[in-house]
Design a protein around this motif. Structure first.
Motif, PDB file in Angstrom:
ATOM      1  N   CYS A   1       0.860  -1.195   0.000  1.00  0.00           N
ATOM      2  CA  CYS A   1       0.000   0.000   0.000  1.00  0.00           C
ATOM      3  C   CYS A   1       0.891   1.238   0.000  1.00  0.00           C
ATOM      4  CB  CYS A   1      -0.907   0.004   1.221  1.00  0.00           C
ATOM      5  SG  CYS A   1      -2.045  -1.387   1.252  1.00  0.00           S
TER       6      CYS A   1
ATOM      7  N   PHE B   1       0.778   4.096   1.155  1.00  0.00           N
ATOM      8  CA  PHE B   1       0.881   4.981   2.313  1.00  0.00           C
ATOM      9  C   PHE B   1       1.500   4.301   3.525  1.00  0.00           C
ATOM     10  CE2 PHE B   1      -3.193   2.876   1.976  1.00  0.00           C
ATOM     11  CZ  PHE B   1      -3.231   2.186   3.167  1.00  0.00           C
TER      12      PHE B   1
ATOM     13  N   SER C   1       4.956  -0.557   6.514  1.00  0.00           N
ATOM     14  CA  SER C   1       5.255  -1.999   6.518  1.00  0.00           C
ATOM     15  C   SER C   1       5.471  -2.539   5.117  1.00  0.00           C
ATOM     16  CB  SER C   1       4.110  -2.780   7.168  1.00  0.00           C
ATOM     17  OG  SER C   1       3.916  -2.366   8.487  1.00  0.00           O
ATOM     18  N   GLY C   2       4.824  -1.909   4.122  1.00  0.00           N
ATOM     19  CA  GLY C   2       4.928  -2.434   2.769  1.00  0.00           C
ATOM     20  C   GLY C   2       6.098  -1.859   1.995  1.00  0.00           C
TER      21      GLY C   2
HETATM   22 FE1  SF4 Z   1      -1.093  -2.531   3.077  1.00  0.00          FE
HETATM   23 FE2  SF4 Z   1       0.488  -4.494   3.967  1.00  0.00          FE
HETATM   24 FE3  SF4 Z   1       0.673  -2.048   4.983  1.00  0.00          FE
HETATM   25 FE4  SF4 Z   1      -1.460  -3.550   5.554  1.00  0.00          FE
HETATM   26  S1  SF4 Z   1       0.680  -3.972   6.143  1.00  0.00           S
HETATM   27  S2  SF4 Z   1      -1.482  -1.369   4.991  1.00  0.00           S
HETATM   28  S3  SF4 Z   1      -1.718  -4.614   3.587  1.00  0.00           S
HETATM   29  S4  SF4 Z   1       1.160  -2.658   2.870  1.00  0.00           S
END
Ligand code: SF4
Length: 372
Positions: A144, A146, A149-150
């Motif tokens: 994602c 924004f 974590s991604g």
């Molecule tokens: Fe998106 Fe993964 Fe972040 Fe959740 S952890 S907001 S699915 S990138």
């Protein structure tokens, strides 16, 4: 050499009894060990005093209990606590450093994940809650636009035992009391690691495990219809939260890459099936990104989706991530958005951000030294 001994937190009483029998121990040892770990919080077999000295040594030798190592433990001013766990610590490393208010929050390298304890005071209508926010993967494959974590993509899946262990360690190390809730809202997309997430949910909810009410376990997903249907097949009334974050496919595809593969219509169909099978209302999660998805027309579109799904909506103010081009929404825009939903008859909650000063809030957990 990787340590391939079985991990206690992967076990059920039956599988551990089978292991005990194979090691020449009585099967009832398994029940005793489960009592020590989950009821008494003792995960060192050498302290399990109702076991014979020989059996204690044998269990310590054959079974891994707490794997990984807590390498950082942070406390936020609002009571939120965050653990950084290294799943592959260097031999001889000493473990936890306790930080009360870190000057900065260095991103962890790969092989490490973060999990968070969020205590919430009770009031006249609600009992106090102690919520563990846990990770299901190292990093996240969804990316994602924004989300911290991604940023670095996916480095790997956690095992069921590693998932359960996070909840157990939060309960043991944060000293705020027994967990009341668990949310799969840390790093990772739970539906992309269902092979571990489903047994972990069972252990969290089992009387022999952490003993949580299934209703107080929330699995959050950007939306994988096949995964949602498998979660329904678990036959536990787990709460399903769908991270919608945009009220139409076009905008959703701009901020959630996986939205290209699944339309909002497909998601609402899967959500309706989930409700039909479990009786649990689906929650829509919606992160408000300043001037991106927080316009009045977005609120009106979202109301239509929520009513089609008969779901409630959690609004979350975006927490800024250094290096990403998104802003926290203005308070006036947030209130207007919420008011449009409420006027349309949609049950709406504005979630408080917790742990912002230790980067423990939604979308702020990260897993590697990304270039931010
Ligand atoms: Fe998106 Fe993964 Fe972040 Fe959740 S952890 S907001 S699915 S990138």
């Amino acid at each position: 050499m990787p340590d391939d001994r079985p991990h206690f937190f992967d076990q059920t009483p039956e599988t551990l009894a089978d292991l005990c029998a194979g090691w020449g121990l009585p099967r009832f040892r398994a029940k005793q060990v489960f009592g020590w770990v989950y009821a008494k919080g003792v995960a060192d077999p050498r302290q399990m005093t109702n076991l014979s000295a020989r059996d204690r040594e044998l269990l310590a030798d054959r079974l891994r209990f707490v794997t990984g190592q807590v390498v950082r433990h942070q406390n936020a001013s609002d009571g939120t606590q965050k653990l950084l766990i290294d799943w592959n610590p260097a031999p001889g490393s000493t473990g936890v450093s306790l930080q009360l208010m870190p000057a900065d929050d260095d991103p962890p390298p790969s092989d490490q994940t973060e999990c968070v304890m969020i205590p919430t005071a009770g009031d006249a209508n609600r009992r106090p809650r102690r919520t563990a926010c846990i990770s299901s993967q190292v990093g996240c494959p969804v990316g994602c636009k924004f989300c911290a974590s991604g940023l670095g993509g996916l480095d790997g899946n956690l095992t069921a035992g590693q998932i359960v262990q996070q909840a157990w360690q939060l309960q043991q190390l944060t000293h705020v009391g027994r967990l009341t809730n668990v949310v799969f809202m840390g790093m990772g997309e739970p539906m992309a690691n269902l092979r571990a997430v489903l047994p972990a949910v069972r252990t969290l909810a089992a009387g022999w495990g952490l003993g949580l009410s299934a209703r107080r376990i929330t699995v959050s997903t950007v939306g994988v219809p096949a995964g949602i249907r498998k979660l329904a097949d678990l036959d536990l009334p787990v709460t399903l939260a769908v991270s919608l974050h945009a009220p139409n496919d076009q905008l959703r595809q701009q901020i959630i890459p996986w939205a290209e593969f699944v339309s909002i219509q497909q998601l609402t169909d899967a959500g309706r099936d989930y409700f039909a099978k479990t009786g649990r209302e689906v929650t829509l999660e919606y992160i408000l990104l300043g001037h991106v998805n927080d316009r009045p027309e977005h609120a009106r579109e979202l109301a239509t989706v929520a009513k089609r799904l008969r779901s409630n909506v959690n609004l979350i103010r975006y927490n800024e991530v250094a290096g990403l081009p998104y802003a926290r929404p203005d308070d006036a825009d947030v209130l207007r958005f919420q008011s449009i939903l409420k006027s349309a008859g949609v049950n709406t909650h504005l979630r408080a951000s917790r742990g912002r000063d230790i980067a423990a809030a939604c979308g702020q957990l990260r897993h590697e030294a990304a270039a931010v």
